[in-house]
Design an enzyme around this catalytic site. Structure first.
Site, PDB file in Angstrom:
ATOM      1  N   HIS A  75       2.398   0.132 -16.981  1.00 52.52           N
ATOM      2  CA  HIS A  75       1.006  -0.299 -17.247  1.00 52.52           C
ATOM      3  C   HIS A  75       0.569  -0.017 -18.686  1.00 52.52           C
ATOM      4  CE1 HIS A  75       0.353  -1.351 -13.127  1.00 52.52           C
ATOM      5  NE2 HIS A  75       0.543  -0.120 -12.681  1.00 52.52           N
ATOM      6  N   ASP A 129       7.959  -3.200  -9.225  1.00 54.43           N
ATOM      7  CA  ASP A 129       6.879  -2.330  -8.747  1.00 54.43           C
ATOM      8  C   ASP A 129       5.823  -3.182  -8.021  1.00 54.43           C
ATOM      9  OD1 ASP A 129       5.612   0.640  -9.646  1.00 54.43           O
ATOM     10  OD2 ASP A 129       4.080  -0.897  -9.287  1.00 54.43           O
ATOM     11  N   ASP A 171       6.804   1.428  -4.646  1.00 53.40           N
ATOM     12  CA  ASP A 171       5.508   1.409  -3.956  1.00 53.40           C
ATOM     13  C   ASP A 171       5.318   0.107  -3.171  1.00 53.40           C
ATOM     14  OD1 ASP A 171       5.353   0.142  -6.417  1.00 53.40           O
ATOM     15  OD2 ASP A 171       3.648   1.315  -7.142  1.00 53.40           O
ATOM     16  N   HIS A 216       2.706  -3.100  -8.328  1.00 53.28           N
ATOM     17  CA  HIS A 216       1.649  -3.488  -9.273  1.00 53.28           C
ATOM     18  C   HIS A 216       2.222  -4.276 -10.443  1.00 53.28           C
ATOM     19  CE1 HIS A 216       0.431   0.385  -7.338  1.00 53.28           C
ATOM     20  NE2 HIS A 216      -0.706  -0.271  -7.164  1.00 53.28           N
TER      21      HIS A 216
HETATM   22  C1  SP5 Z   1       2.897   2.953 -11.970  1.00 50.77           C
HETATM   23  C2  SP5 Z   1       1.955   2.621 -10.860  1.00 50.77           C
HETATM   24  O1  SP5 Z   1       2.411   2.308  -9.755  1.00 50.77           O
HETATM   25  N1  SP5 Z   1       0.638   2.730 -11.092  1.00 50.77           N
HETATM   26  C3  SP5 Z   1      -0.308   2.408 -10.088  1.00 50.77           C
HETATM   27  C4  SP5 Z   1      -1.714   2.641 -10.493  1.00 50.77           C
HETATM   28  C5  SP5 Z   1      -2.651   2.264  -9.382  1.00 50.77           C
HETATM   29  N2  SP5 Z   1      -3.979   2.665  -9.633  1.00 50.77           N
HETATM   30  C6  SP5 Z   1      -4.983   2.066  -8.786  1.00 50.77           C
HETATM   31  C7  SP5 Z   1      -4.882   2.522  -7.383  1.00 50.77           C
HETATM   32  C8  SP5 Z   1      -5.870   1.821  -6.496  1.00 50.77           C
HETATM   33  C9  SP5 Z   1      -5.729   2.366  -5.117  1.00 50.77           C
HETATM   34  N3  SP5 Z   1      -6.410   1.606  -4.128  1.00 50.77           N
HETATM   35  C10 SP5 Z   1      -5.846   1.964  -2.853  1.00 50.77           C
HETATM   36  C11 SP5 Z   1      -6.422   1.279  -1.690  1.00 50.77           C
HETATM   37  C12 SP5 Z   1      -5.645   1.736  -0.461  1.00 50.77           C
HETATM   38  N4  SP5 Z   1      -6.445   2.195   0.585  1.00 50.77           N
HETATM   39 ZN    ZN Z   2       2.920   0.590  -8.880  1.00 49.56          ZN
END
Ligand code: SP5
Ligand code: ZN
Length: 341
Positions: free
Chosen positions: A159, A195, A284, A197
């Protein structure tokens, strides 16, 4: 296979994140690496090696000098303002505002970040530097002729953009490695980001370049973090047009649907004919991940590794996300074992 690791990640601990309107203990925690090391060790998947120091010049090949200076001094700046709690930004710049680095610490934290996911504690910068060294040591090994290597980076990197931290990422380890491979003589490199994301940082860093193809398989930004990048019409710009490929998928995607995107990404990578491949390995996508919503199961990672191996390219795996700590070791080990078989 060599597994490049360092205990210096342990300094990035005791931190928090801003999620759902609350400051909570960070999901991205040191136990993640411990569980991966344990699984890889038990299954004898490779030889553990520590990195060699590469300094900050290769980091500045993909990040702005002012941003690297900020990261190097952030904790010092924070404590100089009279605080000793873990550091987080709380102010951000929006479109239409000025692009000028402020002098005051809170302004700098906002200027160099895009969310409240990057908390800085005293050991963060050392851990981040170690992560870049892991990635560069991986690039050294691949350039020297290894078929594969695994850089067990923590914190993750995909990111992090040229001048912004976010999503637990400070230095973009995969981008540092990809650039490192170019600088060691690879004419063409591909990055495959699996990943959950979207790897907004890696995409952004190489967006106008044709020498580094970036392919991302991820949760649709309409529904999922990082929300503001990762659409299918982002194909690269200028000389880089056609050298960025996004495969956004809906929440709830299982391996049957996910693997269709993997096939498409692999076809695009084959057409690029890279001299080396960097895999941004986030697990993830696992069904039990606490912050994500795909439905991959542990055995699926064996198939992912095997499919990537079929590309037949020298491959550096770089660790990204994965927050189901009990399963992270199995899922990473399965990916690497799938590749090796
Ligand atoms: C490297 C990496 O995987 N970074 C991920 C960053 C995510 N940050 C935002 C997380 C938002 C979480 N929302 C969760 C909802 C589930 N109930
Ligand atoms: Zn991620």
């Amino acid at each position: 296979m060599k597994i490049i690791h360092s205990p210096r990640h342990l300094g990035h601990a005791g931190h928090v994140e801003l999620t759902h309107g609350q400051i909570v203990p960070a999901f991205e925690k040191p136990e993640r690496v411990a569980m991966i090391m344990k699984a890889l060790g038990e299954r004898r998947l490779g030889l553990f090696v520590e990195p060699t120091a590469h300094g900050l010049d290769p980091v500045r090949r993909v990040h702005d000098a002012a941003y690297v200076r900020f990261l190097a001094t952030a904790w010092e700046l924070w404590t100089a303002s009279g605080r000793d709690n873990p550091a987080l930004p709380s102010f951000w710049r929006a479109p239409g505002m000025r692009d000028i680095e402020p002098d005051y610490v809170d302004g700098k934290f906002g200027f160099f970040s895009f969310d409240g996911g990057c908390c800085i504690v005293p050991g963060t910068w050392d851990a981040v530097q170690a992560g870049a060294d892991l990635a560069l040591t991986g690039a050294d090994l691949i350039s020297a002729g290894e078929r594969m290597a695994f850089a067990l980076c923590r914190p993750p990197g995909h990111h992090a953009q040229q001048a912004t931290m976010g999503g637990y990422c400070f230095v973009n380890n995969a981008a540092v490695a990809a650039q490192g491979l170019r600088d060691r003589g690879a004419a063409r490199v591909a990055v495959l980001d699996v990943d959950y994301h979207h790897g907004n940082g890696t995409q952004s860093i190489f967006y106008d370049r044709a020498d580094v193809l970036v392919c991302n398989i991820h949760s649709d930004p309409r529904q999922a973090y990082p929300y503001f990048l990762g659409y299918v019409d982002e194909i690269g710009a200028g000389a880089g047009e056609g050298f960025n490929a996004n495969y956004p998928l809906p929440k709830g995607t299982d391996y049957a649907a996910w693997s269709v995107a993997l096939e498409a990404a692999c076809a695009r990578i084959e057409a690029h004919a890279p001299d080396a491949l960097v895999v941004s390995l986030g697990v993830d996508t696992f069904k039990g991940d606490p912050i994500s919503a795909f439905q991959l199961d542990s055995p699926d990672y064996l198939r992912i590794g095997a499919r990537i191996a079929r590309l037949g390219k020298p491959t550096l795996f770089v660790m990204e996300g994965g927050y189901a700590v009990d399963a992270i070791g199995t899922n990473v080990a399965n990916t690497l074992e799938g590749f090796l078989q």
